[in-house]
Structures are given as structure tokens and as C-alpha cells.
Design an enzyme around this catalytic site. Structure first.
Site, PDB file in Angstrom:
ATOM      1  N   LEU A  24      36.926 -18.985  96.079  1.00  0.00           N
ATOM      2  CA  LEU A  24      37.128 -17.883  95.129  1.00  0.00           C
ATOM      3  C   LEU A  24      36.017 -16.852  95.228  1.00  0.00           C
ATOM      4  CD1 LEU A  24      38.213 -19.419  91.708  1.00  0.00           C
ATOM      5  CD2 LEU A  24      39.594 -18.127  93.304  1.00  0.00           C
ATOM      6  N   GLU A  25      34.796 -17.324  95.346  1.00  0.00           N
ATOM      7  CA  GLU A  25      33.641 -16.442  95.288  1.00  0.00           C
ATOM      8  C   GLU A  25      33.473 -15.575  96.532  1.00  0.00           C
ATOM      9  OE1 GLU A  25      31.525 -15.759  92.902  1.00  0.00           O
ATOM     10  OE2 GLU A  25      32.168 -17.227  91.441  1.00  0.00           O
ATOM     11  N   SER A  26      33.596 -16.184  97.706  1.00  0.00           N
ATOM     12  CA  SER A  26      33.220 -15.483  98.944  1.00  0.00           C
ATOM     13  C   SER A  26      34.155 -15.719 100.115  1.00  0.00           C
ATOM     14  CB  SER A  26      31.824 -15.932  99.360  1.00  0.00           C
ATOM     15  OG  SER A  26      31.862 -17.319  99.708  1.00  0.00           O
ATOM     16  N   TYR A 129      39.411 -16.406  86.296  1.00  0.00           N
ATOM     17  CA  TYR A 129      38.562 -17.202  87.179  1.00  0.00           C
ATOM     18  C   TYR A 129      38.788 -18.694  86.934  1.00  0.00           C
ATOM     19  CZ  TYR A 129      34.383 -18.843  89.616  1.00  0.00           C
ATOM     20  OH  TYR A 129      33.531 -19.477  90.474  1.00  0.00           O
TER      21      TYR A 129
END
Length: 178
Positions: A24-26, A129
Site C-alpha cells: 500500500l505504502e510504496s 487505508y
């Protein structure tokens, strides 16, 4: 990076499903940089990175080091869980910061993630998120029953080399014959 992340998370007693946070982040990219200045696999902002022992200066940014940043992320997630007492709240804290989660809990007098997600204190970003992360965790746990298969990707191979001090690129190139 998943085998390395899994090993570190196991040693910190963090649910293995949280190893997918970098997706999700990167998108598992160590060179990822957000518009807010978060960097690396785990998208650490400078202050949080330094709080968890990552070095950032003009020569090095350990947020881009997969192993060191994973150790920092494990410590941060464990601290969030210890503070907030719930993995869903810890995920929200990872996204928006533990202080905003504490404020929302205090303002709305609930620790129920669904009730908090419905408030403006959480905002759309944190709500989505946590929902996306829970969906990924469900998919990871139940992929066979859901008929989803994952392409096999071999783990990255790397060696860790400890050096006493930095070298110039010219010296390094000369020593390596490149």
C-alpha cells in the site's frame, strides 16, 4: 522483501499479514517518495524515521535500506499496538499518526474503529487505508479459497557489508575495477 519482513515481524510478534503494508505504502519500492516527503518501502517521514533509529543526513538515508527500515517499521508498529491496544487502531496510527488517533478516541469517546472511521477526525484517507489493508490481509489468508493465485517471485538476494567509514566513488570504482 517478504521473507526478510516476515522474519523481522515474527521476532517482534507482529501479525505476518502486516508485511503487506509496503504494498500500500510504496508498492515495495525502496526509491518511493511521497508528496509529503515520506521515503522508502515503509514511507517514513523524517521525524518518525529518526525516532526509530534511522539515520538521515546528506550522505545516507536509511529509510531506503530495506532491512533497517523494516526493523524500524516493526518497532513503530509494535509501539503503536502497545499505545492503542488494537491492530486496526495501530494501522490508523501508522497512516495518520498516533496523536491524531488518540485525539479522535478522546473526542468521540470510543475505540471502535468503525465508529471512529465515520467521524471527520479520521478523514477519508485513514478510513480507506485501514479498509484496504484489511482487504489485503483477508486476501492473503484466503487466496486459495477465493481462487486467487500469486506469481512466484524469488526473494531478493543481497549481502550486508559493514564498513568503518565512507569511500569516494572514485576510490570505490578503482577498487572494483569499474
Amino acid at each position: 522483501y517478504l521473507p526478510m519482513i516476515a522474519e523481522i515481524f515474527k521476532s517482534h510478534q507482529i501479525p505476518i499479514e502486516l508485511a503487506f503494508i509496503p504494498l500500500l505504502e510504496s508498492n515495495f519500492r525502496i526509491d518511493a517518495v511521497s508528496p509529503a516527503g515520506a521515503v522508502g518501502l515503509w514511507q517514513f517521514v523524517s521525524g518518525t524515521a529518526k525516532s526509530y533509529g534511522l539515520k538521515i543526513d546528506k550522505w545516507v538515508d536509511e529509510r531506503r535500506d530495506p532491512e533497517k527500515s523494516t526493523r524500524a517499521a516493526a518497532a513503530y508498529l509494535k509501539a503503536l499496538y502497545d499505545m492503542l491496544g488494537d491492530w486496526d487502531l495501530a494501522l490508523a496510527g501508522y497512516y495518520m499518526g498516533e496523536y491524531k488517533v488518540h485525539q479522535a478516541i478522546g473526542k468521540h469517546r470510543t475505540r471502535d474503529i468503525s465508529a471512529l472511521a465515520a467521524t471527520k477526525a479520521f478523514g477519508q484517507g485513514a478510513k480507506h487505508y485501514v479498509s484496504r489493508m484489511k482487504a489485503m490481509m483477508y486476501l492473503a489468508r484466503n487466496h486459495k479459497e477465493l481462487g486467487v493465485s500469486f506469481a512466484h517471485v524469488s526473494p531478493m538476494r543481497y549481502e550486508t557489508v559493514h564498513v568503518k567509514k565512507g569511500l569516494s566513488l572514485q576510490t570505490l570504482a578503482k577498487e572494483l575495477g569499474t
